[in-house]
Scaffold this motif. Structure first.
Motif, short mmCIF file in Angstrom:
data_model
loop_
_atom_site.label_atom_id
_atom_site.label_comp_id
_atom_site.label_asym_id
_atom_site.label_seq_id
_atom_site.Cartn_x
_atom_site.Cartn_y
_atom_site.Cartn_z
N SER A 186 22.63 -30.10 -29.70
CA SER A 186 23.04 -28.84 -30.35
C SER A 186 21.98 -28.50 -31.06
O SER A 186 20.45 -29.14 -31.66
N LEU A 187 21.67 -27.18 -31.05
CA LEU A 187 21.15 -26.40 -31.64
C LEU A 187 21.80 -26.65 -33.17
O LEU A 187 22.75 -25.63 -34.30
N GLN A 188 20.52 -26.62 -34.54
CA GLN A 188 20.56 -26.86 -35.32
C GLN A 188 19.45 -25.93 -36.24
O GLN A 188 18.38 -25.60 -35.34
N GLY A 189 19.32 -24.98 -37.90
CA GLY A 189 18.34 -24.22 -38.41
C GLY A 189 17.13 -25.34 -38.25
O GLY A 189 17.30 -26.47 -38.28
N PRO A 190 16.67 -24.37 -39.69
CA PRO A 190 15.37 -24.95 -39.92
C PRO A 190 15.79 -26.12 -40.62
O PRO A 190 16.49 -26.52 -41.46
N VAL A 191 14.33 -27.40 -41.19
CA VAL A 191 14.24 -28.23 -41.98
C VAL A 191 14.05 -27.84 -42.87
O VAL A 191 12.64 -27.67 -43.29
N GLN A 192 15.33 -27.98 -43.71
CA GLN A 192 15.21 -28.03 -45.33
C GLN A 192 13.75 -28.68 -45.24
O GLN A 192 12.65 -27.59 -46.84
N ARG A 193 12.85 -29.67 -45.80
CA ARG A 193 11.27 -30.70 -46.00
C ARG A 193 10.28 -29.91 -45.72
O ARG A 193 9.89 -29.98 -46.87
N THR A 194 10.72 -29.19 -44.66
CA THR A 194 9.33 -28.78 -43.83
C THR A 194 9.18 -27.31 -44.06
O THR A 194 8.42 -26.55 -43.59
N THR A 195 10.05 -26.32 -44.98
CA THR A 195 10.79 -24.88 -45.01
C THR A 195 10.03 -24.50 -46.01
O THR A 195 10.49 -25.29 -47.40
N LEU A 196 9.40 -23.56 -46.09
CA LEU A 196 8.60 -23.30 -47.46
C LEU A 196 9.54 -22.13 -48.23
O LEU A 196 10.15 -22.94 -49.02
N ASP A 197 10.37 -21.79 -47.54
CA ASP A 197 11.33 -20.91 -47.69
C ASP A 197 12.93 -20.17 -47.62
O ASP A 197 12.63 -20.09 -46.26
N MET A 198 14.39 -21.55 -47.89
CA MET A 198 15.14 -21.80 -46.79
C MET A 198 15.60 -20.55 -46.49
O MET A 198 16.31 -20.15 -45.52
N ASN A 199 15.73 -19.81 -47.81
CA ASN A 199 16.57 -19.13 -47.65
C ASN A 199 15.98 -17.48 -46.55
O ASN A 199 17.15 -17.37 -45.89
N THR A 200 15.16 -17.64 -47.19
CA THR A 200 14.54 -16.74 -45.92
C THR A 200 14.72 -16.74 -44.63
O THR A 200 14.17 -16.56 -43.35
N ALA A 201 14.16 -18.29 -43.88
CA ALA A 201 14.38 -18.37 -42.73
C ALA A 201 16.07 -18.78 -42.83
O ALA A 201 16.39 -17.83 -40.89
N LEU A 202 16.62 -19.05 -43.05
CA LEU A 202 17.98 -18.91 -42.42
C LEU A 202 19.14 -16.86 -42.65
O LEU A 202 18.95 -17.05 -41.26
N ALA A 203 18.07 -16.49 -43.04
CA ALA A 203 18.65 -15.31 -42.60
C ALA A 203 18.06 -14.88 -41.53
O ALA A 203 17.93 -13.62 -40.87
#
Length: 241
Positions: A186-203
């Motif tokens: 399954s596809l999942q979003g970016p990994v929070q632990r390794t993502t600098l700006d989670m809100n921007t990554a989700l957008a």
């Protein structure tokens, strides 16, 4: 793993983990997206040969972002090449890839003493002496690269400031880098632990909705093909909640 005619992932293994750079090729040339960890050049060569694509056919390397597991073997690759290879990256990650600034996520100055002390000695050495190389081509959102029928650049910041995804027009393949992962089919979003700006990554995920996507290549997790466009739509709706 072959995704379609002229598109495949090169599975690179290191300490029990698999990384999935993407190789795109036609009769004239080949393009590599990301280059694994340091020391994986021979794995890249072997994987290309297994696909029937000579290393000498490589004309460009596209760096999706600055993380060490994406730029690791790039200096070795360029040194081994017998022809000119263009190196592409977004301008926001370019100075890190070139070594003008420490790589953001592995900068010892950003770690506390306990974090640093917990790293194996070989990782400490790698973090203090990361791979670096010159970027001679800048990527911009919406740009189309003239390789293998066209590769469109999608700036998808968040994981890093200059993270990009690539859309291979001919095969309708999305190379997502670390903007998404594939886990247990399954596809999942970016990994929070390794993502600098989670809100921007989700957008950033919403940008994918503008493309007709049949397959997705995630650097961590590999290939996803099952109703890809619908699954991305569902993922975007979930992260909005």
């Amino acid at each position: 793993m072959k995704v379609s005619n002229g598109v495949a992932t090169l599975e690179l293994n290191i300490q029990g983990f698999a990384l999935h750079p993407t190789l795109i090729w036609d009769d004239e040339e080949a393009v590599l997206i990301d280059s694994g960890m340091p020391g994986q050049l021979e794995q890249i060569r072997t994987a290309m040969n297994d696909l029937g694509v000579p290393f000498e056919k490589l004309k460009a390397v596209i760096v999706s972002h600055q993380d060490i597991d994406h730029i690791g073997s790039l200096p070795e690759l360029l040194q081994a090449a017998t022809n000119q290879i263009n190196v592409y990256a977004h301008e926001l990650d370019k100075p890190y890839i070139e070594g003008k600034f420490p790589l953001i996520k592995t900068d010892p100055e950003r770690m506390n003493k306990e974090e640093w002390a917990s790293l194996p000695k070989e990782m400490q050495l790698l973090y203090t002496n990361p791979p670096k190389c010159n970027v001679n081509q800048i990527l911009e959102n919406g740009q189309e690269l003239p390789y293998c029928g066209g590769i469109q650049v999608i700036h998808t910041p968040g994981h890093t400031p200059g993270h990009v995804s690539l859309y291979v027009k001919k095969s309708k393949t999305l190379v997502a880098g670390d903007a998404m992962i594939c886990v247990d089919g399954s596809l999942q979003g970016p990994v929070q632990r390794t993502t600098l700006d989670m809100n921007t990554a989700l957008a950033s995920l919403e940008k994918y909705l503008d493309f007709d996507i049949e397959s997705v290549i995630c650097y961590h997790g590999g290939v996803y093909k099952d109703n890809a466009k619908e699954q991305i739509q569902n993922l975007v709706e979930r992260v909005k909640l």
